[in-house]
Design a protein around this motif. Structure first.
Motif, PDB file in Angstrom:
ATOM      1  N   SER A 165     -16.254   7.484  -7.712  1.00 31.20           N
ATOM      2  CA  SER A 165     -17.392   6.604  -7.438  1.00 31.20           C
ATOM      3  C   SER A 165     -17.167   5.224  -8.043  1.00 31.20           C
ATOM      4  CB  SER A 165     -18.686   7.214  -7.977  1.00 31.20           C
ATOM      5  OG  SER A 165     -18.617   7.430  -9.377  1.00 31.20           O
ATOM      6  N   ALA A 166     -16.502   5.131  -9.192  1.00 35.57           N
ATOM      7  CA  ALA A 166     -16.251   3.824  -9.808  1.00 35.57           C
ATOM      8  C   ALA A 166     -15.346   2.968  -8.934  1.00 35.57           C
ATOM      9  CB  ALA A 166     -15.626   4.008 -11.189  1.00 35.57           C
ATOM     10  N   PHE A 167     -14.327   3.575  -8.323  1.00 35.73           N
ATOM     11  CA  PHE A 167     -13.425   2.817  -7.461  1.00 35.73           C
ATOM     12  C   PHE A 167     -14.158   2.292  -6.227  1.00 35.73           C
ATOM     13  CE2 PHE A 167     -10.740   3.047  -3.614  1.00 35.73           C
ATOM     14  CZ  PHE A 167      -9.947   1.941  -3.851  1.00 35.73           C
ATOM     15  N   GLY A 213      -5.156  -6.589  -4.394  1.00 42.25           N
ATOM     16  CA  GLY A 213      -6.123  -5.921  -5.264  1.00 42.25           C
ATOM     17  C   GLY A 213      -6.160  -4.415  -5.124  1.00 42.25           C
ATOM     18  N   LEU A 214      -6.158  -3.910  -3.898  1.00 45.03           N
ATOM     19  CA  LEU A 214      -6.325  -2.464  -3.699  1.00 45.03           C
ATOM     20  C   LEU A 214      -5.219  -1.637  -4.335  1.00 45.03           C
ATOM     21  CD1 LEU A 214      -7.759  -2.269  -0.070  1.00 45.03           C
ATOM     22  CD2 LEU A 214      -8.849  -1.452  -2.152  1.00 45.03           C
ATOM     23  N   TYR A 241       0.824  -1.207   0.000  1.00 49.80           N
ATOM     24  CA  TYR A 241       0.000   0.000   0.000  1.00 49.80           C
ATOM     25  C   TYR A 241       0.858   1.258   0.000  1.00 49.80           C
ATOM     26  CZ  TYR A 241      -4.130  -2.844   0.943  1.00 49.80           C
ATOM     27  OH  TYR A 241      -5.150  -3.753   0.854  1.00 49.80           O
ATOM     28  N   MET A 242       1.852   1.320   0.865  1.00 50.16           N
ATOM     29  CA  MET A 242       2.677   2.519   0.937  1.00 50.16           C
ATOM     30  C   MET A 242       3.612   2.629  -0.267  1.00 50.16           C
ATOM     31  SD  MET A 242       1.203   3.601   3.487  1.00 50.16           S
ATOM     32  CE  MET A 242       2.053   5.174   3.490  1.00 50.16           C
ATOM     33  N   GLU A 259      -5.252  -9.560 -11.385  1.00 56.25           N
ATOM     34  CA  GLU A 259      -6.040  -9.197 -10.206  1.00 56.25           C
ATOM     35  C   GLU A 259      -7.480  -8.847 -10.596  1.00 56.25           C
ATOM     36  OE1 GLU A 259      -6.497  -8.682  -6.935  1.00 56.25           O
ATOM     37  OE2 GLU A 259      -4.892 -10.108  -6.742  1.00 56.25           O
ATOM     38  N   PRO A 260      -8.467  -9.427  -9.929  1.00 56.85           N
ATOM     39  CA  PRO A 260      -9.858  -9.112 -10.278  1.00 56.85           C
ATOM     40  C   PRO A 260     -10.247  -7.668  -9.984  1.00 56.85           C
ATOM     41  CG  PRO A 260      -9.763 -10.489  -8.306  1.00 56.85           C
ATOM     42  CD  PRO A 260      -8.380 -10.460  -8.876  1.00 56.85           C
TER      43      PRO A 260
END
Length: 495
Positions: A247-249, A372-373, A59-60, A396-397
């Protein structure tokens, strides 16, 4: 499937008559034993530390320095300048094209910063911008050179020149951060172009004025030093309720969580009802009689429930988004896509848990969420993250689902804007999940590896690790369960 035992079936069970003081003493001794034995605390400690450290690194690392990590960031360049006759200091003229010179400078400078500028025509460039394939379009107008000449002549003849302008088009539907990077690129390009064109104009006009013995005023020099106005334009702004392109994310995140956590919830409830795991409500504890159902039958039950969850939850998502004012230009397409995504993720996650058991929970967490994120591209575009995340995003989905949601919400459900790819790969993922679950559970059933204590014997090394060298405590399976799975064991035959 069989039936659960009633309360009368356990009427003869012994009653726990241990005093509270004895419970306290046993609890204290048990805690002390756990702390003295690394076998109890080392595994969960290592597991949590490794998983959380992996999450922190990913993440970072994805957001630490987007400008430094820029690579292959797509920008389209349209040069429509037709060129013109440029005045020389000796009074003659020559045919030149300032647009080509500016375009060459923009391409070379952008490449050094990780931005890939591709030359194309206006129609193609704007089409790619409106389908999310490029993050910005730079347009040099057809009269760029002529306006530069007019601006230079105005310093000599006091004529009013037409402004020189370069337009940079953005689309926030491609992502808020991507638009911010494009805007920053426009600012840097403005400084570069003004220096490149301004120095040339100032020098040309100075030589002309010196030859004519005319003073070169400071105001004129200042105007010629910054001749180009670089304008950032959003030709198709997002409607209200789009979250400025986020909004899509967030909708993508809702779909993944509905499939991932929904599969875990369904698994817990179904296993509790089937008697595979205990059911607890606060202080109430119940371990029901195990029903005679195979691994494949259990998984098929979970799959069926997940499909119902997908249909209902997708409709509720649409209803909630409508109620809070989210822009939903293609609500029915979004509902169908949501059903597909939740079903694919839920069925695949259920298969992982059915095949790998408890480690399947960790694998699902890593695959669907931790990896994924940062590789979704929903907040920071993949071209502004380390290249590792672009490789992860290929399988990644979450990234694929994001492309589909973005296409439906911002690009009029255009299949060419990523929706087609997203649907195809979601179907492929669904088939892979079905194949994994069906093949794995059928194999376990054929081998006679059923879900009850003692259904199969652990390998000696694993048994020593789990039991700590002491005797294993195994609850006897119900006779009904053994009777229910015995025919399958007989059909399977010896290994």
């Amino acid at each position: 499937m069989g039936r659960h035992e009633s309360a009368d079936d356990t009427a003869g069970a012994p009653v726990d008559d241990v005093l509270p003081e004895q419970h306290e003493a046993e609890a204290g001794s048990t805690i002390a034993e756990v702390l003295r034995s690394p076998r109890f605390w080392l595994a969960p400690l290592v597991l949590v530390v490794v998983i959380m450290s992996l999450m922190a690194a990913l993440y970072m690392g994805a957001v630490a320095d987007p400008q430094k990590n820029l690579h292959d960031f797509p920008i389209a360049l349209v040069n429509e300048d037709r060129g013109g006759e440029v005045d020389n200091p000796d009074g003659s003229t020559s045919t030149q094209n300032f647009g080509n010179e500016v375009a060459d400078g923009v391409v070379s400078a952008a490449a050094a910063s990780g931005i890939a500028v591709e030359r194309t025509d206006r129609v193609t460039a704007l089409g790619e911008l409106n389908s999310g394939k490029t993050y910005g379009v730079v347009v040099i107008g057809p009269n760029f050179t002529n306006r530069a000449v007019a601006l230079g002549r105005s310093a000599v003849l006091q004529a009013k020149p037409a402004p020189m302008a370069i337009d940079v088009f953005i689309n926030r539907g491609s992502g808020t951060f991507a638009s911010a990077v494009t805007t920053t690129f426009a600012d840097e390009m403005s400084a570069q172009v003004n220096q490149q064109v301004g120095e040339r104009l100032v020098e040309t006009v100075r030589q002309t004025l010196v030859a004519a013995d005319v003073p070169f005023s400071g105001a004129a020099q200042l105007a010629l030093a910054n001749p180009v106005d670089v304008r950032v334009i959003e030709p198709t702004p997002l409607p209200d309720g789009s979250g400025n392109g986020l909004s899509a994310f967030y909708y993508t995140l809702l779909l993944i969580l509905a499939g991932f956590t929904g599969a875990m919830m369904v698994s817990v409830v179904v296993d509790g009802i089937l008697g595979q795991t205990p059911i607890e409500y606060g202080p109430f504890y119940q371990l029901r009689q195990r029903l005679a159902i195979s691994r494949w039958g259990t998984l098929a039950t979970k799959w069926t429930i997940m499909v119902f969850v997908a249909v209902i939850q997708s409709a509720l998502y649409i209803a909630v988004c409508t109620a809070v004012g989210t822009s939903l230009p293609n609500a029915f397409s979004l509902w169908m896509f949501s059903v597909l995504v939740i079903s694919a993720v839920g069925i695949s996650a259920s298969s992982m848990m059915a095949v790998f058991g408890n480690p399947g929970l960790i694998l699902n967490l890593i695959f669907f969420v931790i990896l994924g994120l940062p590789s979704s591209g929903g907040t920071v575009p993949l071209e502004a993250s380390p290249r590792l995340f672009a490789w992860i995003a290929a399988i990644e989905p979450m990234h694929l689902v994001y492309l589909g949601c973005r296409a439906i919400l911002y690009f009029d459900a255009d299949f060419d804007a990523g929706l087609g790819r997203s649907v195809i790969q979601c179907l492929v993922g669904l088939l892979v999940g079905v194949a994994l679950g069906l093949g794995g559970t059928k194999l376990y059933d054929r081998k006679g590896w059923h879900r009850f204590p003692g259904g199969m014997t652990l390998p000696s090394r694993l048994a020593r690790f789990v039991d700590g060298g002491g005797p294993a405590t195994i609850t006897t399976p119900s006779p009904a369960h053994v009777a229910g799975v015995a025919p399958e064991r007989r059909r399977a035959g010896p290994d």
